[in-house]
Write an enzyme that holds these catalytic residues in place. Sequence first.
Site, PDB file in Angstrom:
ATOM      1  N   GLU A 105       4.488  -5.451   6.648  1.00 21.49           N
ATOM      2  CA  GLU A 105       5.018  -6.490   5.771  1.00 21.49           C
ATOM      3  C   GLU A 105       5.253  -7.772   6.562  1.00 21.49           C
ATOM      4  O   GLU A 105       5.650  -7.713   7.724  1.00 21.49           O
ATOM      5  CB  GLU A 105       6.324  -6.018   5.127  1.00 21.49           C
ATOM      6  N   HIS A 115       8.496  -6.169  -1.988  1.00 22.48           N
ATOM      7  CA  HIS A 115       9.766  -5.655  -1.473  1.00 22.48           C
ATOM      8  C   HIS A 115      10.947  -6.272  -2.230  1.00 22.48           C
ATOM      9  O   HIS A 115      11.832  -6.908  -1.648  1.00 22.48           O
ATOM     10  CB  HIS A 115       9.892  -5.933   0.027  1.00 22.48           C
TER      11      HIS A 115
END
Length: 531
Positions: free
Chosen positions: A263, A281
Amino acid sequence: MAPKVLVSDKLSSTAVQIFRDRGIDVDFMPDLGKDKDKLLEVIGQYDGLAIRSATKVTEKILAAADNLKVIGRAGIGVDNVDIPAASKKGVIVMNTPFGNSVTTAEHAIAMMFAVARQLPEASVSTHAGKWEKNRFMGVEVFNKTLGVIGAGNIGGIVCDRALGLKMKVLAYDPFLSDERAQKMGVQKVELDELLTKADFITLHVPLTDKTRNILSREALAKTKKGVRIVNCARGGLIDEDALAEALQSGQVAGAALDVFATEPAKESPLFGLPNVVVTPHLGASTTEAQENVALQVAEQMSDYLLTGAVQNALNMPSVTAEEAAVMGPWVKLAGHLGDFAGQMTDDPIQAINILYDGVVTDMNLQALNCAAIAGIMKAANPDVNMVSAPVIARERGINIATTTQAKSGTFDGYIKLTVVTASRERSLAGTVFSDGKPRFIQIKGINIDAEVGEHMLYTTNKDVPGIIGTLGGTLGKNGVNIANFTLGRTQVGQDAIALCYLDAPLPEAVRSELEATGLFHQVKPLAFSVG
């Protein structure tokens, strides 16, 4: 002087005000965390550091944090904090594991609905002016089986919501007891059974060596054909390449992911697949959750800096404010016992055995252990504290053993500490009187009653006449005043000890003079922090 806290990421103004209302000096610099060099330059000024995910607390930052006592992460994940380095430095690392639990659980349920009814694709299609009613044929969640991997705080909320949707819930969690599962209304199963029976699978476990790729290629092959998978926990729990293949083959009918192995996720084998829902997220991204974790971390850090209460620490036993108030004198006692043993021990320590008796057995023994170990380690490393001491002990291969027993003697409770080296064992015990003051009550098996003072002198000798006169006379003629004098012996003519509380440190010349008399086996000045 008031403790000083730096807020280096975006925290709510209400959380910042909590610090100020509690009497803590706070600097709110929400963009500082992104500037590593500037953070390195200023971090030495602060007792506390409040962060989100932007600030990276590295070993280099911690090396410069000479006054830092606590790091508070507003949220669950602490991937941006070097916890081992913080522990060695003696810095407590706290997070807020419950502030965003409902939000994350709700996101998992929303993702389950989204993948069940193909909502994102249907929305895009309709926005484009199409009316593809027959294209988007979803499935109900009613009466379906949900497999929950990880039935902790967030997973437990998901279970509750799923039961409200009239789903059957299977839960896999090694730490879930049969009684707890029954109370939750779920069926506790092993992972393989969950994989073969679940229509939907949702993950709610941390990323560890044991959980990494828990949904591996092999695990995905065991799933019920047409399963739908949701992951709002941590990237790395699923083999993303294997999941993409399973989606394309039809083994997995759909997947909804809020987290990814890397990420920010700029590319993924899952992107572009028609039966995959993805979000960036967002699990904790609600107004309520962000506010909750910010307020919680401000309260936790303030409590620790002002009262010593420890909540949600990742490298230190938690101690409530109520426990801290009751345990305070006992924590001091444990530290004094450790300090005494550490100053008396020159050889490498192999083991530390701690016995708790009576009322003290109902207290937070982990915290007391930390205090005792810290006291022992201070002799070799004055900067050690309750956080770093257990880490140092483990690194040195020291075995720590704790035992408890019911009240066994005159005192309502006591702590007995034994330090084991290759050549000997040294034991001493202490208690806390009703006045809240720690006392030494036994040394080398000899009963005494000694107040703890900042400057003390410990001597051992054979029980013969003249010892008290020689000791008192030598100290007196050299201007060393005795505040308190305690004696003890095993039996007449055998081993004896003296413990003197002095008004000032014992001069080396006086110690040498006492040794030169030939009457003492040991003459050892001791120092204790009694503030």
